[in-house]
Design an enzyme around this catalytic site. Structure first.
Site, PDB file in Angstrom:
ATOM      1  N   LYS A 184      -5.194  48.711   6.496  1.00 31.58           N
ATOM      2  CA  LYS A 184      -5.582  49.294   7.247  1.00 31.58           C
ATOM      3  C   LYS A 184      -5.041  50.645   7.521  1.00 31.58           C
ATOM      4  O   LYS A 184      -3.487  50.989   6.918  1.00 31.58           O
ATOM      5  CB  LYS A 184      -4.995  49.457   8.883  1.00 31.58           C
ATOM      6  CG  LYS A 184      -5.797  50.133   9.819  1.00 31.58           C
ATOM      7  CD  LYS A 184      -5.246  51.316  10.401  1.00 31.58           C
ATOM      8  CE  LYS A 184      -5.599  52.467  11.365  1.00 31.58           C
ATOM      9  NZ  LYS A 184      -5.354  53.489  11.075  1.00 31.58           N
ATOM     10  N   GLY A 241       5.388  51.037  13.744  1.00 35.34           N
ATOM     11  CA  GLY A 241       4.711  52.129  14.665  1.00 35.34           C
ATOM     12  C   GLY A 241       5.466  52.661  15.686  1.00 35.34           C
ATOM     13  O   GLY A 241       6.536  51.692  15.711  1.00 35.34           O
ATOM     14  N   GLY A 245       1.872  51.628  20.516  1.00 33.26           N
ATOM     15  CA  GLY A 245       0.815  51.259  19.182  1.00 33.26           C
ATOM     16  C   GLY A 245       1.430  49.464  19.143  1.00 33.26           C
ATOM     17  O   GLY A 245      -0.250  48.851  19.410  1.00 33.26           O
ATOM     18  N   GLU A 265       7.540  46.190  13.935  1.00 29.37           N
ATOM     19  CA  GLU A 265       8.760  46.484  13.531  1.00 29.37           C
ATOM     20  C   GLU A 265       8.311  48.238  14.402  1.00 29.37           C
ATOM     21  O   GLU A 265       7.123  48.942  14.149  1.00 29.37           O
ATOM     22  CB  GLU A 265       8.871  46.910  12.442  1.00 29.37           C
ATOM     23  CG  GLU A 265      10.605  47.301  11.401  1.00 29.37           C
ATOM     24  CD  GLU A 265      10.427  48.432  11.166  1.00 29.37           C
ATOM     25  OE1 GLU A 265       9.698  48.334  10.065  1.00 29.37           O
ATOM     26  OE2 GLU A 265      10.827  49.648  11.336  1.00 29.37           O
ATOM     27  N   CYS A 302      13.387  54.055   9.866  1.00 31.68           N
ATOM     28  CA  CYS A 302      14.015  52.901  11.096  1.00 31.68           C
ATOM     29  C   CYS A 302      15.713  52.909  11.449  1.00 31.68           C
ATOM     30  O   CYS A 302      15.323  52.418  12.517  1.00 31.68           O
ATOM     31  CB  CYS A 302      12.877  51.879  10.762  1.00 31.68           C
ATOM     32  SG  CYS A 302      12.077  51.764   8.907  1.00 31.68           S
ATOM     33  N   GLU A 392      14.641  55.754  21.900  1.00 34.59           N
ATOM     34  CA  GLU A 392      14.539  56.230  20.386  1.00 34.59           C
ATOM     35  C   GLU A 392      14.104  57.795  20.426  1.00 34.59           C
ATOM     36  O   GLU A 392      12.310  57.729  21.123  1.00 34.59           O
ATOM     37  CB  GLU A 392      13.503  55.648  19.686  1.00 34.59           C
ATOM     38  CG  GLU A 392      13.462  56.021  18.094  1.00 34.59           C
ATOM     39  CD  GLU A 392      12.582  55.903  16.975  1.00 34.59           C
ATOM     40  OE1 GLU A 392      12.778  54.946  16.099  1.00 34.59           O
ATOM     41  OE2 GLU A 392      11.468  54.717  17.605  1.00 34.59           O
TER      42      GLU A 392
HETATM   43  P1  NAP Z   1       1.400  54.967  15.598  1.00 32.92           P
HETATM   44  O1  NAP Z   1       0.864  55.955  16.141  1.00 32.92           O
HETATM   45  O2  NAP Z   1       2.062  53.341  16.360  1.00 32.92           O
HETATM   46  O3  NAP Z   1       0.499  54.168  15.130  1.00 32.92           O
HETATM   47  C1  NAP Z   1       0.866  53.023  13.853  1.00 32.92           C
HETATM   48  C2  NAP Z   1      -0.847  52.927  12.957  1.00 32.92           C
HETATM   49  O4  NAP Z   1      -1.046  52.053  14.104  1.00 32.92           O
HETATM   50  C3  NAP Z   1      -1.290  54.023  13.033  1.00 32.92           C
HETATM   51  O5  NAP Z   1      -2.582  53.316  12.176  1.00 32.92           O
HETATM   52  C4  NAP Z   1      -2.600  53.728  13.972  1.00 32.92           C
HETATM   53  O6  NAP Z   1      -3.892  54.331  13.684  1.00 32.92           O
HETATM   54  C5  NAP Z   1      -2.697  52.158  14.593  1.00 32.92           C
HETATM   55  N1  NAP Z   1      -2.422  52.190  16.044  1.00 32.92           N
HETATM   56  C6  NAP Z   1      -1.572  52.590  16.931  1.00 32.92           C
HETATM   57  N2  NAP Z   1      -1.733  52.408  17.945  1.00 32.92           N
HETATM   58  C7  NAP Z   1      -2.702  51.718  17.821  1.00 32.92           C
HETATM   59  C8  NAP Z   1      -3.793  50.702  18.827  1.00 32.92           C
HETATM   60  N3  NAP Z   1      -3.926  51.177  20.400  1.00 32.92           N
HETATM   61  N4  NAP Z   1      -4.984  49.927  18.676  1.00 32.92           N
HETATM   62  C9  NAP Z   1      -5.914  50.577  17.441  1.00 32.92           C
HETATM   63  N5  NAP Z   1      -4.417  50.988  15.858  1.00 32.92           N
HETATM   64  C10 NAP Z   1      -3.471  51.251  16.736  1.00 32.92           C
HETATM   65  O7  NAP Z   1       2.724  55.183  14.701  1.00 32.92           O
HETATM   66  P2  NAP Z   1       2.513  56.512  13.782  1.00 32.92           P
HETATM   67  O8  NAP Z   1       2.140  57.695  13.527  1.00 32.92           O
HETATM   68  O9  NAP Z   1       3.071  56.041  13.049  1.00 32.92           O
HETATM   69  O10 NAP Z   1       4.132  57.639  14.464  1.00 32.92           O
HETATM   70  C11 NAP Z   1       4.195  57.623  15.912  1.00 32.92           C
HETATM   71  C12 NAP Z   1       5.762  57.085  16.532  1.00 32.92           C
HETATM   72  O11 NAP Z   1       6.009  55.739  16.552  1.00 32.92           O
HETATM   73  C13 NAP Z   1       6.325  57.963  16.156  1.00 32.92           C
HETATM   74  O12 NAP Z   1       7.058  59.061  16.428  1.00 32.92           O
HETATM   75  C14 NAP Z   1       7.927  56.894  16.341  1.00 32.92           C
HETATM   76  O13 NAP Z   1       8.076  56.628  17.380  1.00 32.92           O
HETATM   77  C15 NAP Z   1       7.409  55.935  15.969  1.00 32.92           C
HETATM   78  N6  NAP Z   1       7.433  55.336  14.544  1.00 32.92           N
HETATM   79  C16 NAP Z   1       8.360  54.308  14.673  1.00 32.92           C
HETATM   80  C17 NAP Z   1       8.792  53.346  12.895  1.00 32.92           C
HETATM   81  C18 NAP Z   1       9.727  52.557  12.361  1.00 32.92           C
HETATM   82  O14 NAP Z   1      10.138  52.463  11.691  1.00 32.92           O
HETATM   83  N7  NAP Z   1      10.502  52.520  14.123  1.00 32.92           N
HETATM   84  C19 NAP Z   1       7.926  54.421  12.186  1.00 32.92           C
HETATM   85  C20 NAP Z   1       6.558  55.439  11.698  1.00 32.92           C
HETATM   86  C21 NAP Z   1       6.395  55.716  13.331  1.00 32.92           C
HETATM   87  P3  NAP Z   1      -4.451  55.679  13.643  1.00 32.92           P
HETATM   88  O15 NAP Z   1      -3.614  56.629  13.169  1.00 32.92           O
HETATM   89  O16 NAP Z   1      -5.859  55.561  13.616  1.00 32.92           O
HETATM   90  O17 NAP Z   1      -4.508  56.190  15.650  1.00 32.92           O
END
Ligand code: NAP
Length: 521
Positions: A184, A241, A245, A265, A302, A392
């Site tokens: 994805k 992410g 999510g 993660e 991360c 975080e």
């Molecule tokens: P995200 O919003 O969790 O999205 C990650 C992926 O999962 C995207 O492809 C998203 O699709 C999909 N997704 C998220 N929620 C979903 C749901 N309920 N149903 C179906 N698909 C879902 O993460 P992000 O956009 O990368 O960043 C947002 C936040 O994540 C950051 O501000 C940070 O806090 C955290 N993050 C943490 C790490 C780490 O290593 N700890 C790394 C990256 C991000 P769509 O984009 O199409 O919605």
């Protein structure tokens, strides 16, 4: 390099069925060409059906054949190093030279997993031969090997658009295990995703493998991710992410008629503890090193250290000054997406509302999505009473917690949720306190580092990139390192088999010359 914007489903380029999107150049807040196709549940079904059809032949490729395939992916990635890094830079605001390094890392991971496959230890072969004369009952012959879990769905991460994305460690370890993969793509870097997907597809074709070994889908909103997690042919999911999510997908998978493992993660503040003698002797040096690591990737990493705990007293002033100097000098830099930037600002505001003081900030932002670095401070008492201070804040900020004494330092450590890593800075005379702190950290982290900071580049057999919730949803596994392959494997035992029917790795003559546990030895 020409981008088509199509979905990559097996050998087919699939155009948009649910509209299109463009990539955003976050540095100048402008959309960039071309249009990228968005798909839906029908495309997920098409990819999952193909992945299932490909599974039997791919999971039974010989170890040599599979290793050579992984090496071809590495070579294909290196062949597109410059256009891939350039496109990823446009889509993320990260420097192209850093992204070229990510290409190297991604290619290296594929080569390392090729070696893992050749050595065959991941199969965890065990043979308990028949004991016809055993009393009171004879024992029949039992043999065990691990096999791939089935077709898997992998959610590419936003923050490392190559080495944690389409051609990242999740894909490398899943393909090494013999799983077929549906990726994805993260919408924050669709062009970079397409280039990587084409490099993988090219290797599938070069090795004459079934088209369904690898596909890449993209969609808007949650529909495509939900369709992947729900699809009955998908047998495991990996995700990097947000906690929100990750947990939504985890819970969804547990509600399936046939629940499947979801390895997420999610979040970690990677606490750093400076013990008194180390603080007195080299507070400034530690503060400088901490700030340098916290600013890497505009704090969007991360393993970024975001919490620093020190006992008030000798060295704290030098520590604070060194950190403040680095942070004040840090230029505001483009963050990955407007959403991540917005969450960063909200996170800082929440910390200030909870009583943390912003003691210094970096040079001001020039553009909407520039992340301005910040150093906040709070005392131990306050930290222990406000849970939000341990959340975080994804971006270039850190919180210094000054505690009254050793007991309060231990109380802060005990208050923490699961982490990917923790660091302890110590001198010889700090050992008694370190011995009290260590068991507290062991229960809460996947990696403990002494007199250094967690290094994100190491991908080895001993690497652990995991930890108790909410760092991950399953603390028994790592998402980086050679043992990350274990997420995609399950054991099968073969009882009373004629030799000719056994998997090659388990035959009596050990034709592959693999390490095997025979009768427990
Ligand atoms: P995200 O919003 O969790 O999205 C990650 C992926 O999962 C995207 O492809 C998203 O699709 C999909 N997704 C998220 N929620 C979903 C749901 N309920 N149903 C179906 N698909 C879902 O993460 P992000 O956009 O990368 O960043 C947002 C936040 O994540 C950051 O501000 C940070 O806090 C955290 N993050 C943490 C790490 C780490 O290593 N700890 C790394 C990256 C991000 P769509 O984009 O199409 O919605």
């Amino acid at each position: 390099m020409k981008l088509t914007g199509n979905l990559i489903i097996g050998a087919e380029d699939v155009p948009a069925t649910e509209g299109t999107m463009k990539a955003l150049n976050p540095a100048i807040n402008q959309l960039i060409d071309p249009d990228f196709a968005l798909g839906g549940a029908a495309q997920v079904h098409q990819a999952a059906t193909l992945a299932d059809e490909a599974f039997d032949s791919y999971s039974h490729t010989s170890l040599a054949e599979r290793a050579a395939f992984l090496e071809s992916i590495a070579a294909n990635l290196e062949a597109v190093r410059e256009p891939l890094a350039a496109r990823a830079a446009l889509e993320t605001g990260l420097p192209a030279v850093q992204l070229e390094g990510e290409v190297t890392r991604a290619a290296t991971q594929f080569r390392q997993f090729a070696e893992v496959v050749r050595r065959g230890r991941f199969l965890q072969l065990a043979i308990d031969p028949a004991q016809p004369d055993r009393q009171p009952r004879p024992r029949t012959d039992h043999r065990l090997q691990k096999i791939a879990i089935g077709p898997v769905a992998i959610f590419g991460a936003s923050n490392f658009p190559i080495s944690y994305s389409v051609a990242g460690g999740d894909t490398a370890s899943a393909l090494a295990a013999g799983a077929t993969v549906i990726l994805k793509a993260h919408n924050a870097h669709p062009g970079a995703s397409e280039i990587q997907a084409r490099a993988i597809r090219k290797a599938v074709q070069q090795h004459g493998l079934h088209d369904g070994v690898f596909s890449m889908v993209r969609g808007s909103g949650n529909t495509i991710g939900e369709a992947l997690v729900d699809h009955p042919l998908i047998k495991a999911v990996t995700f990097t992410g947000s906690e929100h999510g990750g947990m939504a997908l985890y819970r969804r998978a547990q509600l399936r008629p046939d629940p499947i493992p979801v390895f997420t993660e999610m979040t970690s503040i990677n606490p750093t503890f400076i013990l008194p003698a180390a603080l007195a002797e080299r507070g400034a040096q530690i503060g400088d090193g901490f700030s340098e690591r916290m600013l890497v990737n505009v704090g969007q990493a991360c393993l970024r250290p975001a919490l620093l705990v020190a006992i008030k007293g000798a060295g704290v002033e030098a520590l604070r000054e060194a950190m403040a100097k680095r942070v004040a000098e840090a230029p505001a830099r483009t963050m990955l997406t407007p959403g991540i930037h917005g969450s960063y600002l909200n996170g800082l505001a929440a910390m200030e509302n909870a009583g943390a003081r912003r003691i210094v900030q970096g040079s001001p932002a020039h553009a909407d999505v520039d992340g301005q670095s910040a150093l906040l401070e709070v005392d131990g008492q306050r930290f222990l009473s406000e849970a939000v201070l341990a959340q975080e804040v994804f971006g270039p900020s850190a919180l210094l917690v000054t505690v009254e004494d050793e007991d309060q330092l231990l109380a802060v450590a005990r208050s923490l949720k699961g982490q990917l890593s923790a660091a302890v800075h110590l001198e010889e005379s700090d050992l008694p306190l370190a011995q009290r702190l260590l068991p507290v950290l062991e229960r809460r982290t996947g990696r403990i580092v002494v007199n250094a900071f967690a290094h994100p580049q190491e991908v080895t057999y001993a690497t652990v990139h995991g930890g108790p919730f909410p760092a991950t949803s399953d603390s028994r596994f790592t998402s980086v390192g050679m043992t990350s392959i274990d997420r995609f494997l399950r054991p099968v035992a073969y009882q009373g088999f004629p030799d000719a029917l056994l998997p090659e790795a388990l035959r009596e003559s050990n034709p592959l010359q693999l390490v095997r546990l025979v009768d427990g030895q």
